[in-house]
Design a protein around this motif. Structure first.
Motif, PDB file in Angstrom:
ATOM      1  N   ILE A  15      41.797  47.827  59.165  1.00  0.00           N
ATOM      2  CA  ILE A  15      42.917  46.862  59.152  1.00  0.00           C
ATOM      3  C   ILE A  15      42.005  45.489  59.104  1.00  0.00           C
ATOM      4  O   ILE A  15      42.365  44.633  58.086  1.00  0.00           O
ATOM      5  CB  ILE A  15      43.639  46.611  60.370  1.00  0.00           C
ATOM      6  N   PHE A  16      41.136  45.260  59.558  1.00  0.00           N
ATOM      7  CA  PHE A  16      40.134  44.207  59.590  1.00  0.00           C
ATOM      8  C   PHE A  16      39.572  44.090  58.252  1.00  0.00           C
ATOM      9  O   PHE A  16      39.672  42.980  57.485  1.00  0.00           O
ATOM     10  CB  PHE A  16      38.988  44.150  60.663  1.00  0.00           C
ATOM     11  N   LEU A  17      38.889  45.297  57.772  1.00  0.00           N
ATOM     12  CA  LEU A  17      38.393  45.200  56.484  1.00  0.00           C
ATOM     13  C   LEU A  17      39.045  45.044  54.990  1.00  0.00           C
ATOM     14  O   LEU A  17      38.861  44.353  54.330  1.00  0.00           O
ATOM     15  CB  LEU A  17      37.402  46.378  56.306  1.00  0.00           C
ATOM     16  N   GLU A  18      40.438  45.858  55.312  1.00  0.00           N
ATOM     17  CA  GLU A  18      41.388  45.586  54.266  1.00  0.00           C
ATOM     18  C   GLU A  18      41.961  44.054  54.197  1.00  0.00           C
ATOM     19  O   GLU A  18      42.192  43.393  53.194  1.00  0.00           O
ATOM     20  CB  GLU A  18      42.574  46.300  54.515  1.00  0.00           C
ATOM     21  N   ALA A  19      42.004  43.184  55.538  1.00  0.00           N
ATOM     22  CA  ALA A  19      42.397  41.944  55.446  1.00  0.00           C
ATOM     23  C   ALA A  19      41.069  40.866  54.834  1.00  0.00           C
ATOM     24  O   ALA A  19      41.491  39.991  54.127  1.00  0.00           O
ATOM     25  CB  ALA A  19      42.502  41.251  56.865  1.00  0.00           C
ATOM     26  N   LEU A  20      39.876  41.459  54.802  1.00  0.00           N
ATOM     27  CA  LEU A  20      38.921  40.553  54.112  1.00  0.00           C
ATOM     28  C   LEU A  20      38.849  40.821  52.727  1.00  0.00           C
ATOM     29  O   LEU A  20      38.760  39.974  52.036  1.00  0.00           O
ATOM     30  CB  LEU A  20      37.479  41.174  54.698  1.00  0.00           C
ATOM     31  N   PHE A  21      39.210  42.014  52.380  1.00  0.00           N
ATOM     32  CA  PHE A  21      39.453  42.359  50.898  1.00  0.00           C
ATOM     33  C   PHE A  21      40.405  41.485  50.379  1.00  0.00           C
ATOM     34  O   PHE A  21      40.359  40.881  49.177  1.00  0.00           O
ATOM     35  CB  PHE A  21      39.735  43.903  50.544  1.00  0.00           C
ATOM     36  N   ARG A  22      41.787  41.507  50.896  1.00  0.00           N
ATOM     37  CA  ARG A  22      42.874  40.473  50.559  1.00  0.00           C
ATOM     38  C   ARG A  22      42.405  39.119  50.582  1.00  0.00           C
ATOM     39  O   ARG A  22      42.777  38.275  49.698  1.00  0.00           O
ATOM     40  CB  ARG A  22      43.973  40.752  51.395  1.00  0.00           C
ATOM     41  N   THR A  23      41.552  38.617  51.394  1.00  0.00           N
ATOM     42  CA  THR A  23      41.146  37.278  51.328  1.00  0.00           C
ATOM     43  C   THR A  23      40.321  37.017  50.176  1.00  0.00           C
ATOM     44  O   THR A  23      40.123  35.928  49.405  1.00  0.00           O
ATOM     45  CB  THR A  23      40.405  37.014  52.626  1.00  0.00           C
ATOM     46  N   ALA A  24      39.393  38.208  49.888  1.00  0.00           N
ATOM     47  CA  ALA A  24      38.623  37.675  48.778  1.00  0.00           C
ATOM     48  C   ALA A  24      39.308  37.837  47.256  1.00  0.00           C
ATOM     49  O   ALA A  24      39.057  36.734  46.454  1.00  0.00           O
ATOM     50  CB  ALA A  24      37.696  39.127  48.467  1.00  0.00           C
ATOM     51  N   VAL A  25      40.358  38.690  47.055  1.00  0.00           N
ATOM     52  CA  VAL A  25      41.176  38.800  45.960  1.00  0.00           C
ATOM     53  C   VAL A  25      41.884  37.335  45.802  1.00  0.00           C
ATOM     54  O   VAL A  25      42.154  36.813  45.105  1.00  0.00           O
ATOM     55  CB  VAL A  25      42.098  40.134  46.134  1.00  0.00           C
ATOM     56  N   ALA A  26      42.666  36.856  46.989  1.00  0.00           N
ATOM     57  CA  ALA A  26      43.455  35.611  47.104  1.00  0.00           C
ATOM     58  C   ALA A  26      42.372  34.430  46.548  1.00  0.00           C
ATOM     59  O   ALA A  26      42.996  33.601  45.672  1.00  0.00           O
ATOM     60  CB  ALA A  26      44.048  35.516  48.338  1.00  0.00           C
ATOM     61  N   ALA A  27      41.464  34.476  46.843  1.00  0.00           N
ATOM     62  CA  ALA A  27      40.405  33.176  46.595  1.00  0.00           C
ATOM     63  C   ALA A  27      40.005  33.380  45.090  1.00  0.00           C
ATOM     64  O   ALA A  27      39.817  32.498  44.527  1.00  0.00           O
ATOM     65  CB  ALA A  27      39.261  33.316  47.213  1.00  0.00           C
ATOM     66  N   ALA A  28      40.167  34.496  44.404  1.00  0.00           N
ATOM     67  CA  ALA A  28      39.641  34.643  42.912  1.00  0.00           C
ATOM     68  C   ALA A  28      40.956  34.601  42.176  1.00  0.00           C
ATOM     69  O   ALA A  28      40.818  34.693  41.019  1.00  0.00           O
ATOM     70  CB  ALA A  28      39.099  36.054  42.981  1.00  0.00           C
ATOM     71  N   HIS A  29      42.192  34.480  42.755  1.00  0.00           N
ATOM     72  CA  HIS A  29      43.356  34.615  41.777  1.00  0.00           C
ATOM     73  C   HIS A  29      43.484  33.559  41.118  1.00  0.00           C
ATOM     74  O   HIS A  29      43.270  32.189  41.828  1.00  0.00           O
ATOM     75  CB  HIS A  29      44.528  35.011  42.584  1.00  0.00           C
ATOM     76  N   PRO A  30      43.913  33.459  39.906  1.00  0.00           N
ATOM     77  CA  PRO A  30      44.063  32.045  39.005  1.00  0.00           C
ATOM     78  C   PRO A  30      44.855  31.148  39.754  1.00  0.00           C
ATOM     79  O   PRO A  30      45.063  30.064  39.633  1.00  0.00           O
ATOM     80  CB  PRO A  30      44.342  32.478  37.652  1.00  0.00           C
ATOM     81  N   ALA A  31      45.868  31.617  40.483  1.00  0.00           N
ATOM     82  CA  ALA A  31      47.030  30.571  41.245  1.00  0.00           C
ATOM     83  C   ALA A  31      46.046  29.612  42.106  1.00  0.00           C
ATOM     84  O   ALA A  31      46.657  28.482  42.412  1.00  0.00           O
ATOM     85  CB  ALA A  31      47.643  31.486  42.012  1.00  0.00           C
ATOM     86  N   SER A  32      44.895  29.999  42.352  1.00  0.00           N
ATOM     87  CA  SER A  32      44.332  29.246  43.364  1.00  0.00           C
ATOM     88  C   SER A  32      43.357  28.135  42.686  1.00  0.00           C
ATOM     89  O   SER A  32      43.310  26.923  43.310  1.00  0.00           O
ATOM     90  CB  SER A  32      43.034  30.012  44.275  1.00  0.00           C
ATOM     91  N   SER A  33      43.112  28.163  41.497  1.00  0.00           N
ATOM     92  CA  SER A  33      42.202  27.321  40.689  1.00  0.00           C
ATOM     93  C   SER A  33      42.461  27.037  38.987  1.00  0.00           C
ATOM     94  O   SER A  33      41.908  26.250  38.641  1.00  0.00           O
ATOM     95  CB  SER A  33      40.724  27.775  40.970  1.00  0.00           C
TER      96      SER A  33
END
Length: 438
Positions: A15-33
């Motif tokens: 659960i923890f590692l998958e949450a870290l993966f989702r954090t990485a994806v969210a930071a890289a999504h074009p919606a962020s920047s």
């Protein structure tokens, strides 16, 4: 995140590692920047959006909304086309999105690249050509050099992917067999102003490597491409070997005036994703050991090194997360299915067999890792101290699966595949090893 087969307990580590993966994806999504990097619309001419790669649909969707709703650009002044991987399309209002083959190009990509070049050719001096590039663009924008057929370009791609060559080496060859890569898109759009916005999926964020650098000067040469073919002993069609010897297939170089009206901006980088993940790791009370976002090399060999580090950290009684990114490779010698992240995970599991308190997740931030080219291919896999024991209880020999490059089937049998589906972005590999108290 979905699992591909049989149910198993979802551990706190997973659960923890998958949450870290989702954090990485969210930071890289074009919606962020993306919005903050978009150029101003042209004062009088047209805005021509040309997008390719796994984030092409999402980038186009966001750019359209910005120019139509924020900048109030009239619809008649917007044109373009986006080409993305099958399953990665997004709803757009004006610019059509074509779904095409990846990693092996297909006829849909050929048609999309042809339309892209037509739009670039039609751009004038008052127009702005907005090129939105992300990982996968090299396969999605497929425009073979004169004398090279699509089927032959597909054969080149398959040979390169099986060879273990780095992404930079692969793209050096592809650029010299293309009418769109290696700065040629900028040449076709000249004299229009070209603004390239890129999401980097390559170690070092080199503009000439991201998507095979369609809008920037290419420092590599035909001789470099031939050297790579020889180094990996690639069996290529005669037409391809001939094309790599024709001077007309040399790419435009730094200083060429066709780049006078061209600029390049990075929208998201692997470093941005890992910066967000590192903050999450520390917030959870763990030490962060960051090995960098530029790792390259054979996946199974890197896994051995990382397993050794994990054991050392565990032996010291430290609670830590080992993070790393980059793009690993696999030299394919077997007949199985998998990708670099899954092969890394399988090799790591073998090295960490029975190492209590250590778990890991390796996955590609685009949502797929090797595989058949389908959008539901797995992104990677999860491993922990029980992986090898559970495999042997099912009659699975990890070494045999590794020798056959069959990591997908191995982890599918265990229910340990990570399969999030399309993420509509791509900053390449994400690897996290959790070292906790047993």
């Amino acid at each position: 995140m979905a699992k591909s087969s049989q149910d198993q307990r979802v551990s706190p580590a997973r659960i923890f590692l998958e949450a870290l993966f989702r954090t990485a994806v969210a930071a890289a999504h074009p919606a962020s920047s993306l919005a903050e990097t978009l150029p101003a619309p042209p004062a009088a001419g047209r805005l021509v959006m040309l997008a390719a790669g796994k984030a092409a649909g999402s980038m186009t969707e966001i750019a359209e909304r910005h120019y139509l709703e924020v900048c109030k650009v009239p619809e008649r002044r917007i044109a373009g086309i986006a080409v993305t991987r099958h399953g990665y399309g997004r709803p757009t209002r004006l610019v059509p999105v074509i779904e095409a083959g990846h990693p092996v190009p297909d006829a849909a990509g050929l048609a999309g690249a042809s339309r892209t070049l037509e739009l670039a050719d039609a751009a004038g001096g008052e127009d702005v050509v907005l090129a939105m590039i992300s990982g996968g663009a090299s396969a999605n924008w497929i425009a073979p050099a004169e004398g090279v057929a699509l089927e032959e370009k597909q054969a080149v791609t398959r040979a390169l992917l099986r060879s273990g060559a780095s992404i930079g080496e692969i793209n050096t060859v592809r650029k010299h067999l293309s009418r769109i890569k290696g700065g040629r898109l900028a040449a076709r759009a000249y004299p229009a102003r070209v603004v390239a916005l890129a999401i980097s999926d390559v170690p070092g964020d080199d503009p000439a490597v991201i998507g095979s650098g369609p809008t920037v000067p290419d420092p590599s040469t035909l001789a470099d491409a031939r050297s790579i073919v020889a180094r990996y002993r690639l069996g290529l069609p005669d037409s391809v070997r001939a094309a790599l010897g024709w001077p007309r297939n040399e790419t435009p170089k730094p200083g060429d005036p066709i780049f006078a009206h061209s600029e390049f901006r990075l929208v998201a980088r692997p470093a941005d994703a890992f910066r967000a993940v590192e903050a999450a790791v520390r917030a959870a009370g763990y030490e962060c050991v960051f090995l960098g976002d530029r790792l390259e090399g054979e996946a199974r060999n890197i896994a051995v090194e990382h397993a050794r580090l994990g054991r050392e950290i565990a032996a010291g009684g430290r609670r830590a997360v080992i993070l790393s990114g980059g793009e690993l490779t696999v030299s394919i010698r077997g007949s199985g299915r998998g990708g670099p992240n899954q092969e890394y995970a399988l090799a790591l599991a073998s090295e960490l067999a029975g190492a209590h308190g250590i778990a890991a997740l390796a996955a590609d931030t685009d949502g797929t890792d090797g595989g058949s080219g389908r959008s539901d291919d797995p992104a990677g896999a999860f491993v922990d101290a029980t992986t090898v024991a559970r495999a042997r209880a099912l009659g699975l020999d990890p070494a045999a699966f590794l020798a056959n490059n069959d990591s997908t089937v191995f982890f599918a049998r265990l229910g340990d595949l990570v399969a999030p589906g399309p993420t509509w972005t791509n900053v390449n590999d994400f690897r996290a090893i959790l070292v906790d108290r047993a």
